[in-house]
Scaffold this active site. Structure first.
Site, PDB file in Angstrom:
ATOM      1  N   CYS A 235       0.905  -1.134   0.072  1.00 51.89           N
ATOM      2  CA  CYS A 235      -0.130  -0.006  -0.073  1.00 51.89           C
ATOM      3  C   CYS A 235       0.955   1.226  -0.016  1.00 51.89           C
ATOM      4  O   CYS A 235       1.582   1.534   1.147  1.00 51.89           O
ATOM      5  CB  CYS A 235      -0.946   0.182   1.431  1.00 51.89           C
TER       6      CYS A 235
ATOM      7  N   CYS B 109      -5.088   6.225  -3.742  1.00 55.58           N
ATOM      8  CA  CYS B 109      -4.564   4.689  -3.774  1.00 55.58           C
ATOM      9  C   CYS B 109      -3.174   5.043  -4.288  1.00 55.58           C
ATOM     10  O   CYS B 109      -2.867   5.369  -5.463  1.00 55.58           O
ATOM     11  CB  CYS B 109      -5.219   3.812  -4.444  1.00 55.58           C
TER      12      CYS B 109
END
Length: 283
Positions: free
Chosen positions: A81, A220
């Site tokens: 991530c 993101c």
């Protein structure tokens, strides 16, 4: 249980300090913590644990002291991530767990060791160079949208929208369809349009994303890296700097010959304690 809440351009996380790997963290507990009405609310959980104390990080303990144990909001694992790693590094620094020296700080992840630099509110992390490896299709509202499969340590499908579709009008309340033969472990799907020219960068792209395990998120990081690689390819460039606007703000992606830097704000907004007995799935 002690926690900290942080975010990177609106991509938000619950951080759990667990240096010696003693927390009994389960998918059910993660989902309860991320519940936006009955829990703390977040796109995912970041457990802050020493690499040597976690089975997925032990092999990297010689390179990095800390392992980012990242879980999606639904309690599933993710390999990497980008925004999470930036918030993770902010937590390490602000809590005195690492000392910035001007050199890049290493952090272990399931996708390997990433390195971070801090300048004010901005945290930049160096990750692997995105790899464009296939063509595929996302299905949204019954319409097939062609895209490019990109590996950034986790899987992405980047779809450039045709002129008759507006980015802001897309309905991302349900997951886009995808080809499981190309993405057997699921995929993060990005929808993009070109932005107006921005000084100091080579390309400017607007993006929305549906993240596997978390639904639509405001940002993101790995998705921005995937989008930047596609935007540069479509512009006939192999490297360059791309401004990526997401609903939560702007990140800057620098793609080099052998890596990718993701830079943007990373903030800690709250600390506290959560009553585990009050969470519905742990009662």
């Amino acid at each position: 249980m002690e926690f900290t809440k942080g975010h990177g351009t609106g991509n938000d996380f619950v951080l759990l300090p667990d240096p010696d790997g003693q927390l009994d963290l389960t998918p059910e507990l993660v989902a309860a913590l991320c519940d936006r009405r009955r829990g703390i609310g977040a796109d995912g959980v970041l457990r802050v644990v020493r690499a040597a104390k976690h089975p997925d990080g032990a092999g990297q303990a010689g390179e990095a002291e800390w392992f980012m144990d990242y879980w999606n909001a639904d309690g599933s694992f993710a390999e990497m991530c980008g925004n999470g790693s930036r918030v993770f590094v902010r937590y390490l620094v602000d809590n005195g767990l690492v000392t910035p020296t001007g050199a890049a700080l290493p952090v272990a992840t399931r996708a390997g060791v990433v390195r971070a630099l801090i300048e004010g509110d901005t945290v930049a992390v160096e990750m692997r160079r995105p790899r464009l490896y296939d063509d595929s299709t996302a299905t949204l509202g019954g319409r097939a949208l062609p895209g490019t499969a990109v590996d950034v340590g986790n899987p992405h499908l980047v779809c450039v929208l045709p002129a008759d579709l507006e980015l802001g009008a897309l309905d991302l309340t349900t997951a886009p369809g995808f080809d499981p033969a190309v993405f057997p472990s699921g995929v993060n799907v990005e929808f993009i349009v070109a932005g107006e020219p921005v000084d100091g960068v080579d390309e400017h792209t607007l993006m929305r994303v549906y993240e596997r395990g978390s639904a639509e998120t405001m940002s993101c990081g790995t998705g921005a890296c995937a989008v930047a690689a596609v935007a540069l390819r479509d512009a006939g460039r192999g490297t360059g700097v791309v401004a990526v606007d997401v609903p939560g703000g702007r990140v800057t992606v620098t793609v080099t010959d052998d890596s990718c830097w993701l830079a943007g704000p990373a903030l800690l907004v709250a600390t506290g304690e959560v009553d585990l007995d009050a969470l519905p799935t742990t009662a």
